[in-house]
Design an enzyme around this catalytic site. Sequence first.
Site, PDB file in Angstrom:
ATOM      1  N   LYS A 189      -0.843   7.412 -58.761  1.00  0.00           N
ATOM      2  CA  LYS A 189      -2.066   7.760 -59.487  1.00  0.00           C
ATOM      3  C   LYS A 189      -3.218   8.145 -58.555  1.00  0.00           C
ATOM      4  O   LYS A 189      -4.146   8.833 -58.975  1.00  0.00           O
ATOM      5  CB  LYS A 189      -2.511   6.593 -60.370  1.00  0.00           C
ATOM      6  CG  LYS A 189      -2.833   5.308 -59.624  1.00  0.00           C
ATOM      7  CD  LYS A 189      -3.216   4.207 -60.596  1.00  0.00           C
ATOM      8  CE  LYS A 189      -3.397   2.864 -59.898  1.00  0.00           C
ATOM      9  NZ  LYS A 189      -2.114   2.310 -59.454  1.00  0.00           N
ATOM     10  N   HIS A 213      -4.247  -7.498 -56.953  1.00  0.00           N
ATOM     11  CA  HIS A 213      -4.898  -6.288 -56.432  1.00  0.00           C
ATOM     12  C   HIS A 213      -6.376  -6.611 -56.282  1.00  0.00           C
ATOM     13  O   HIS A 213      -7.079  -6.802 -57.275  1.00  0.00           O
ATOM     14  CB  HIS A 213      -4.691  -5.115 -57.399  1.00  0.00           C
ATOM     15  CG  HIS A 213      -4.971  -3.771 -56.801  1.00  0.00           C
ATOM     16  ND1 HIS A 213      -6.147  -3.469 -56.134  1.00  0.00           N
ATOM     17  CD2 HIS A 213      -4.228  -2.623 -56.776  1.00  0.00           C
ATOM     18  CE1 HIS A 213      -6.115  -2.218 -55.727  1.00  0.00           C
ATOM     19  NE2 HIS A 213      -4.957  -1.677 -56.098  1.00  0.00           N
ATOM     20  N   GLU A 242       0.542  -1.251 -52.055  1.00  0.00           N
ATOM     21  CA  GLU A 242       0.370   0.023 -52.746  1.00  0.00           C
ATOM     22  C   GLU A 242      -0.674   0.882 -52.021  1.00  0.00           C
ATOM     23  O   GLU A 242      -1.784   1.099 -52.517  1.00  0.00           O
ATOM     24  CB  GLU A 242      -0.075  -0.234 -54.181  1.00  0.00           C
ATOM     25  CG  GLU A 242       0.859  -1.160 -54.943  1.00  0.00           C
ATOM     26  CD  GLU A 242       0.200  -1.843 -56.127  1.00  0.00           C
ATOM     27  OE1 GLU A 242      -0.824  -1.325 -56.603  1.00  0.00           O
ATOM     28  OE2 GLU A 242       0.705  -2.892 -56.559  1.00  0.00           O
TER      29      GLU A 242
END
Length: 230
Positions: free
Chosen positions: A18, A150, A225
């Site tokens: 994304k 996150h 990520e």
Amino acid sequence: MEKWTNFLPNIHPFYAVKCNPEPSFLAILAAMGSNFDCASRAEIEYVLSLGVSPDRIIFSNPCKPEPAIIFAAKADRVGANVTTFDSTDEGEKIKKLHPKCELVLRIKPMKDGNARCPMGPKYGALPQEVEPLLRASQIAGLRVSGASFHIGSGDADSHAYPEAIAAAKAIFDTAARLGLPQINLLDIGGGFTAGQQFENEATSIKSSLQDYFHDQDRNLTVIAEPTTKC
């Protein structure tokens, strides 16, 4: 990639599609053997079209529409068999639509590190929700194989990582106490920036992993990520 390998050599990067879904860029990453963090059916479909094997994909959206779960469950076409969750509602959807999928329990970091885009307000289970979620998964016959968090994207303070990693370790310990199968995956999220900030984050992460997971080194897989900013 070189900087990542130098500073976090034992953490496997799953590029967050994304962040930059530009086709030619993703094709280069796929050719290099990259793993991918996908948040939607469209992202999974495109990554698979590049010849990426399903075991190099994690479906990281904790709140997925049912059609996307059904798509991921079609093992002959997809086989995206690892996904995140942070609620009983999501667990029930997985049980109904993709019961063979392994789950990664996402927790809400207690500190956002003053990140420009904090992720805690959007996703993640609270500490008091961890045990009920693990018990519900156990009753449903679902396997929780990992924990994730996150901190947030953009200039996050490296001091936020020790507390988040400690909270993730609590999931491992709670699962063991409940007699669940051993958890062996830790996802430390993304949003890393470049330069000295990334180096500070890497130092904090490595130190915290040593403090809290040193006794599980052989069985633990740590992923992250990263985006095009690191």
